[in-house]
Design an enzyme around this catalytic site. Sequence first.
Site, short mmCIF file in Angstrom:
data_model
loop_
_atom_site.label_atom_id
_atom_site.label_comp_id
_atom_site.label_asym_id
_atom_site.label_seq_id
_atom_site.Cartn_x
_atom_site.Cartn_y
_atom_site.Cartn_z
N TYR A 147 40.88 52.24 46.41
CA TYR A 147 40.90 51.10 47.32
C TYR A 147 41.68 51.46 48.59
O TYR A 147 42.54 50.71 49.04
CB TYR A 147 41.55 49.89 46.66
CG TYR A 147 40.86 49.37 45.43
CD1 TYR A 147 39.48 49.45 45.28
CD2 TYR A 147 41.58 48.78 44.40
CE1 TYR A 147 38.84 48.96 44.16
CE2 TYR A 147 40.96 48.27 43.26
CZ TYR A 147 39.58 48.37 43.15
OH TYR A 147 38.96 47.87 42.04
N TRP A 164 26.14 45.47 37.60
CA TRP A 164 26.02 44.48 36.53
C TRP A 164 24.86 43.51 36.74
O TRP A 164 24.41 42.87 35.78
CB TRP A 164 27.34 43.74 36.34
CG TRP A 164 28.45 44.67 35.95
CD1 TRP A 164 29.68 44.79 36.54
CD2 TRP A 164 28.44 45.64 34.89
NE1 TRP A 164 30.42 45.77 35.93
CE2 TRP A 164 29.68 46.31 34.91
CE3 TRP A 164 27.49 46.02 33.94
CZ2 TRP A 164 30.00 47.32 34.01
CZ3 TRP A 164 27.81 47.03 33.05
CH2 TRP A 164 29.04 47.66 33.07
N ASP A 210 42.59 40.91 37.52
CA ASP A 210 42.57 42.13 38.33
C ASP A 210 43.75 42.11 39.29
O ASP A 210 44.43 41.09 39.45
CB ASP A 210 41.24 42.25 39.09
CG ASP A 210 40.76 43.69 39.19
OD1 ASP A 210 41.59 44.58 39.45
OD2 ASP A 210 39.54 43.93 39.02
N HIS A 255 36.94 54.62 30.79
CA HIS A 255 36.50 55.94 31.27
C HIS A 255 37.25 56.40 32.52
O HIS A 255 37.15 57.56 32.90
CB HIS A 255 34.98 55.95 31.49
CG HIS A 255 34.51 55.27 32.73
ND1 HIS A 255 33.21 55.39 33.19
CD2 HIS A 255 35.12 54.44 33.63
CE1 HIS A 255 33.06 54.69 34.29
NE2 HIS A 255 34.20 54.11 34.58
N ASN A 302 31.60 62.99 37.03
CA ASN A 302 31.99 62.08 38.10
C ASN A 302 33.38 61.52 37.86
O ASN A 302 34.16 61.32 38.80
CB ASN A 302 30.98 60.94 38.23
CG ASN A 302 31.16 60.16 39.51
OD1 ASN A 302 31.16 60.72 40.60
ND2 ASN A 302 31.35 58.85 39.39
#
Length: 345
Positions: A147, A164, A210, A255, A302
């Site tokens: 970010y 999504w 978040d 992940h 990745n």
Amino acid sequence: MGSSGDDGYRLLNEYTNGFMVSQVLFAACELGVFDLLAEAPGPLDVAAVAAGVEASSHGTELLLDTCVSLKLLKVETRAGKAFYQNTELSSAYLTRVSPTSQCNLLKYMGRTSYGCWGHLADAVREGKNQYLQTFGVPAEDLFKAIYRSEGERLQFMQALQEVWSVNGRSVLTAFDLSGFPLMCDLGGGPGALAKECLSLYPGCKVTVFDVPEVVRTAKQHFSFPEEEEIHLQEGDFFKDPLPEADLYILARILHDWADGKCSHLLERVYHTCKPGGGILVIESLLDEDRRGPLLTQLYSLNMLVQTEGQERTPTHYHMLLSSAGFRDFQFKKTGAIYDAILVRK
């Protein structure tokens, strides 16, 4: 001795030139080719497309014809002149007006992911992500790197929203979640999965948890018509108290992190979780022998170039979750890009 006509050499060339295919896709989206054709009353010729996207006629023609070969566009010839229009594929995924648009995801991948992948060899040598080499941004705090600007944060969140919009239903219906009326989407960003939960499981309520800057961006740029059923709460899931919930959703979260941080997070969730409550883990699962699927192997690379984590096998996740105290491990391969794991306390 191989020759230019053998299958091995053709396959090698397909791999070698794969980056060109990606760039055709990225460039056509960035220029707005598919949006222009979607808005036109009918097929357009090269001159009209070039004028509409403010590009050269020569470059536009080459790009359009390549898109035809990639089945992203179709072409018809009238009086010796070519006219182009979108295919079903591009109409569904490459136009901004489509509810399943992936334009922001492609923009993010074309600018950010593609740049990091240019340093893949360095990532393999060093065993760490490449934000410093690619963007000059230190990555000791991973999400400060991800970010690194307001624009980049919004782009990332828009990309998640699009992921999504296509993949949310398959993972949220992999198991019957109707027995979990209060859900918490940890790191839920734009709230896309939360909205899908409400659609699939009427009567449930979802807290999106978040970091503060993500919650602020979500409130500014994403609509939440279901305000009573979706609550946005600021916090860091590694250190702040977690919201109360029957089910915690971890979608593409684990992940990002090495095993140690995953274990720390899972232990925090376990201690907050009610008896009988659970975790839904949404990730792309490697086969147990780690020999596939190829897409998941690429995603794992990745994670190397962009995060601190990796993709994992069901057994690896079982170890992490059971070590944190969870039981009744179930996993389901959805047949789509992302798979689902459900465990209970």
